[in-house]
Design an enzyme around this catalytic site. Structure first.
Site, PDB file in Angstrom:
ATOM      1  N   TYR A  33      36.295  56.923  18.780  1.00 58.68           N
ATOM      2  CA  TYR A  33      35.850  57.870  17.770  1.00 58.68           C
ATOM      3  C   TYR A  33      34.460  58.393  18.108  1.00 58.68           C
ATOM      4  O   TYR A  33      33.771  57.873  18.992  1.00 58.68           O
ATOM      5  CB  TYR A  33      35.857  57.230  16.373  1.00 58.68           C
ATOM      6  CG  TYR A  33      34.728  56.248  16.100  1.00 58.68           C
ATOM      7  CD1 TYR A  33      34.731  54.980  16.671  1.00 58.68           C
ATOM      8  CD2 TYR A  33      33.665  56.590  15.266  1.00 58.68           C
ATOM      9  CE1 TYR A  33      33.697  54.076  16.402  1.00 58.68           C
ATOM     10  CE2 TYR A  33      32.636  55.686  14.992  1.00 58.68           C
ATOM     11  CZ  TYR A  33      32.655  54.439  15.573  1.00 58.68           C
ATOM     12  OH  TYR A  33      31.639  53.566  15.322  1.00 58.68           O
ATOM     13  N   LYS A 148      32.929  53.666  22.527  1.00 55.70           N
ATOM     14  CA  LYS A 148      32.903  53.842  21.066  1.00 55.70           C
ATOM     15  C   LYS A 148      34.317  53.642  20.525  1.00 55.70           C
ATOM     16  O   LYS A 148      35.018  54.585  20.137  1.00 55.70           O
ATOM     17  CB  LYS A 148      32.328  55.213  20.689  1.00 55.70           C
ATOM     18  CG  LYS A 148      31.800  55.223  19.246  1.00 55.70           C
ATOM     19  CD  LYS A 148      30.811  56.336  19.048  1.00 55.70           C
ATOM     20  CE  LYS A 148      30.388  56.498  17.601  1.00 55.70           C
ATOM     21  NZ  LYS A 148      29.733  55.352  16.996  1.00 55.70           N
ATOM     22  N   GLU A 181      21.941  45.483  19.396  1.00 53.92           N
ATOM     23  CA  GLU A 181      21.829  46.679  18.546  1.00 53.92           C
ATOM     24  C   GLU A 181      22.249  46.300  17.134  1.00 53.92           C
ATOM     25  O   GLU A 181      22.672  45.171  16.884  1.00 53.92           O
ATOM     26  CB  GLU A 181      22.731  47.796  19.097  1.00 53.92           C
ATOM     27  CG  GLU A 181      24.196  47.398  19.119  1.00 53.92           C
ATOM     28  CD  GLU A 181      25.122  48.410  19.779  1.00 53.92           C
ATOM     29  OE1 GLU A 181      24.810  49.611  19.795  1.00 53.92           O
ATOM     30  OE2 GLU A 181      26.178  47.976  20.271  1.00 53.92           O
ATOM     31  N   LEU A 206      26.011  50.431  22.625  1.00 54.62           N
ATOM     32  CA  LEU A 206      26.465  51.815  22.599  1.00 54.62           C
ATOM     33  C   LEU A 206      25.237  52.672  22.908  1.00 54.62           C
ATOM     34  O   LEU A 206      24.184  52.488  22.278  1.00 54.62           O
ATOM     35  CB  LEU A 206      27.021  52.180  21.220  1.00 54.62           C
ATOM     36  CG  LEU A 206      27.607  53.585  21.184  1.00 54.62           C
ATOM     37  CD1 LEU A 206      28.994  53.607  21.817  1.00 54.62           C
ATOM     38  CD2 LEU A 206      27.679  54.124  19.775  1.00 54.62           C
TER      39      LEU A 206
END
Ligand code: PDD
Length: 289
Positions: A33, A148, A181, A206
């Site tokens: 996505y 992702k 993250e 990411l």
């Protein structure tokens, strides 16, 4: 006004938007996505998002469902039909519908869904006044976080843990004690030498498009930065901290696991970066260089 979704070639009322029960996204999280911010009717960093979508699709060997140009026109149409001036577009591509079997189906056609939502415009002034709390949690995800993927179970569990702790986000910690993250954001600190630090782009995180935008404005404005892993201890001892994503843009972090960052106020560099980022955002409608 009722919302419109794009589902496999058709624009349908949002409440009637459906995918098949044997969509591999639903059964296996076999899909990818993107979330692209819309600012004053313009897509923010569309090229970066589409390049990353290409990386995600290629990594999972899912073919593009249509040409890049066609996807761009669907995106614009979804924004137009939903009259979104400030908000975001969500697009999801899965390997398609097929009888449940782990191996790739032979003839499945990949499935595309797109929605758009209104959000309040980024308020740089508010961003310079209010910081958020983060907690830290072990990073229990797989080793390809650069993709992702719609497989977000550890992320949603982490975010829920943050919410239940009264925090905004959870920073995930790897086996070496370093921050990877957030559950849906990238993590940044400013250390005592006033160095801006964020984790280097690798399979561990990411590579956020907002992350890249902040690095770009830092570079242009002569702000020194280092891309490297940093430990939780470094983060807690930092002068400043913040997080970035397409829906949060730049948000100051003023507490980590209850420890105040710096003197507990939003730091000087974070404030400057919010201004630089907001100024870059204002130029979203101009052709990309
Ligand atoms: N999340 N890291 C993770 C795990 C993310 O899910 C995201 C984005 C980011 C920031 O990436 P970007 O700057 O390109 O938005 C970092 C989106 C917004 C989401 O899942 O809703």
């Amino acid at each position: 006004m009722s919302r419109i979704a794009y589902v496999n070639g058709r624009y349908v009322p949002h409440r009637e938007a459906r995918v098949h029960v044997e969509d591999r996204g639903y059964q296996f999280a076999d899909g990818v996505y993107e979330v692209i911010a819309v600012q004053q009717g313009h897509l923010l960093d569309e090229k970066g998002h589409l390049d990353r979508l290409d990386h995600s699709l290629k990594s999972l060997r899912i073919p593009w469902p249509m040409s890049r140009r066609a996807l761009q026109s669907v995106t614009r149409e979804v924004i137009r039909r939903n009259r979104v001036r400030n908000g975001f577009v969500y697009m999801q591509i899965t390997r398609g519908v097929a009888r449940r079997d782990h191996a790739f189906p032979k003839n499945a056609k990949c499935a595309v869904v797109m929605t758009a939502r209104h959000l309040k415009q980024y308020d740089a002034k508010a961003a310079k006044t209010v910081g958020v709390d983060v907690i830290t949690i072990p990073d229990i995800r797989w080793e390809r976080r650069d993709i992702k993927s719609v497989s977000l179970l550890p992320n949603i569990l982490g975010k829920q843990q943050a919410v239940e702790a009264g925090a905004y986000e959870a920073w995930q910690i790897d086996d070496d004690g370093c921050v990877t993250e957030g559950t849906a954001t990238n993590a940044w600190i400013v250390n005592s030498k006033r160095e801006l630090i964020t984790r280097d782009a690798s399979h561990a995180i990411l590579n956020g498009i907002t992350r890249l935008a902040v690095l770009e404005v830092a570079r242009k404005n002569g702000v020194t930065f280092v891309e490297r892993p940093f430990t939780v201890e470094e983060a807690k001892a930092a002068r400043e901290a913040f997080l970035t994503s397409s829906t949060n843009h730049v948000k100051a972090v003023t507490r980590i696991d209850g420890t105040s960052i710096g003197n507990g106020d939003i730091g000087e560099l974070t404030t400057n970066l919010i201004d630089m980022y907001a100024e870059r955002m204002e130029r979203a409608g101009e052709p990309e260089a």
